[in-house]
Write an enzyme that holds these catalytic residues in place. Sequence first.
Site, mmCIF file in Angstrom:
data_model
loop_
_atom_site.group_PDB
_atom_site.id
_atom_site.type_symbol
_atom_site.label_atom_id
_atom_site.label_comp_id
_atom_site.label_asym_id
_atom_site.label_seq_id
_atom_site.Cartn_x
_atom_site.Cartn_y
_atom_site.Cartn_z
ATOM 1 N N ASP A 191 0.812 -1.226 0.000
ATOM 2 C CA ASP A 191 0.000 0.000 0.000
ATOM 3 C C ASP A 191 0.843 1.274 0.000
ATOM 4 O O ASP A 191 0.321 2.357 -0.262
ATOM 5 C CB ASP A 191 -0.909 0.018 1.225
ATOM 6 N N GLY A 217 -4.929 -1.202 -1.651
ATOM 7 C CA GLY A 217 -4.298 -0.005 -1.104
ATOM 8 C C GLY A 217 -4.924 0.413 0.203
ATOM 9 O O GLY A 217 -4.497 1.402 0.789
ATOM 10 N N ARG A 272 -0.754 -8.869 -4.623
ATOM 11 C CA ARG A 272 0.015 -9.194 -3.404
ATOM 12 C C ARG A 272 1.048 -10.275 -3.651
ATOM 13 O O ARG A 272 1.983 -10.434 -2.876
ATOM 14 C CB ARG A 272 -0.948 -9.654 -2.304
HETATM 15 O O1 F6P Z 1 -2.363 -4.017 3.441
HETATM 16 C C1 F6P Z 1 -2.237 -4.811 2.350
HETATM 17 C C2 F6P Z 1 -3.583 -5.215 1.786
HETATM 18 O O2 F6P Z 1 -3.371 -6.003 0.685
HETATM 19 C C3 F6P Z 1 -4.512 -4.050 1.449
HETATM 20 O O3 F6P Z 1 -4.209 -3.445 0.208
HETATM 21 C C4 F6P Z 1 -5.856 -4.725 1.437
HETATM 22 O O4 F6P Z 1 -6.886 -3.809 1.716
HETATM 23 C C5 F6P Z 1 -5.726 -5.734 2.585
HETATM 24 O O5 F6P Z 1 -4.344 -5.947 2.768
HETATM 25 C C6 F6P Z 1 -6.390 -7.053 2.313
HETATM 26 O O6 F6P Z 1 -6.303 -7.789 3.489
HETATM 27 P P1 F6P Z 1 -6.538 -9.377 3.508
HETATM 28 O O7 F6P Z 1 -5.397 -10.025 2.814
HETATM 29 O O8 F6P Z 1 -6.568 -9.709 4.974
HETATM 30 O O9 F6P Z 1 -7.825 -9.631 2.809
#
Ligand code: F6P
Length: 359
Positions: free
Chosen positions: A135, A178, A271
């Site tokens: 992010d 983000g 990610r």
């Molecule tokens: O903080 C990183 C992130 O990928 C954010 O962009 C997103 O909102 C969140 O984590 C998603 O979280 P999770 O992987 O717990 O669904």
Amino acid sequence: MRSLVLLTSGGDSPGMNACIRAVTKVAAARGVRVVGALEGYEGLIDGHFRELTRLEGTRTVPDVEIDAISAWGGTVLGSARSARFREKEGRAAAARQMAAYDGLLVIGGNGSLTGAHVLAQEHGVRTVGIPASIDNDIGCTGTAIGVDTALNTIVEACDRISDTARAHRRAFIVEVMGRQCGYLAMASAVAAGADAVLFREQGASEAELVERVAQVIRTGFGARGKRRVLIIKAEGVEMPCTRMVRALEEKLLPNLPGVEIRGTVLGHLVRGGSPSYQDRAVAGRFGCAAVEGLLSGATDEMIAWQSPVPGGTKTADPSITRFPLETVLVQTEALINGTSPITQRRLQLLQAVEGVLPL
Ligand code: F6P
């Protein structure tokens, strides 16, 4: 210092493994034992560890298994968002585990760095934080581990979507991650050749956003004669992609024959993936500077890359300084609520090209 614990916490990001490898190699070269806590703070609370170094005669060497990991996305130590660590009992249990070790290195985003700060404040555990979050919403640092790879993934995805969009004369709303920070959308818009970019920091209402995008689509397929219109939307803009697409269809399609509108949420795609050169290089230098920081007595600090914030403790690496975690958390708050000069500058940069993007 004879030993340190290393953990990855919160949302994983490409490059975390390159950082684990660098920390382990640099620490071993300094004769320091490295133990990885599994699943972030959860493993620290429960004492679930994995040796990352071993003794070869009197010499400390890295476990051979970490040799290949810098090319891998994700994190070999596992990660978690630990609800228990947000509780006093959880942190006390973690502090008891840390009694057997000399320092803790935390690779993670805002929540994880906050945890490192509180553990240092409450229990005097020596902690150094390494910023890792796609992010790029962490104060005091120009970038964090994973940002560059995520941006490359977004641009590549938009290129693919643009191929099919041009084949069908379509407009696409592409949503990118983000959390509350629009950096990924802002930074990828120009490189992806977007016609417009939407992010929370603009502070626009749903109606304003829909009208703005409608105008870009009308002009794009009308006067400009384009076959594709690409809109990048940050997930921080609360209007869901599907609802925005429907609102635009109602508003536009009656007067734009042959044009269609679609939405794509990239989600966790950004990610993962093998980290870019930039993320591996930054992760490696972060790992080195963090170990040197702990060895030199630093605690309750975070290392930062080409910091936009004046001050900070210089390190042997000209691109890296260290900041008290207290300062980092204050700067992070300002970054996310938009009062930070860094956010202001990002907005100004975007505003300067906003009129150019749809041309
Ligand atoms: O903080 C990183 C992130 O990928 C954010 O962009 C997103 O909102 C969140 O984590 C998603 O979280 P999770 O992987 O717990 O669904």
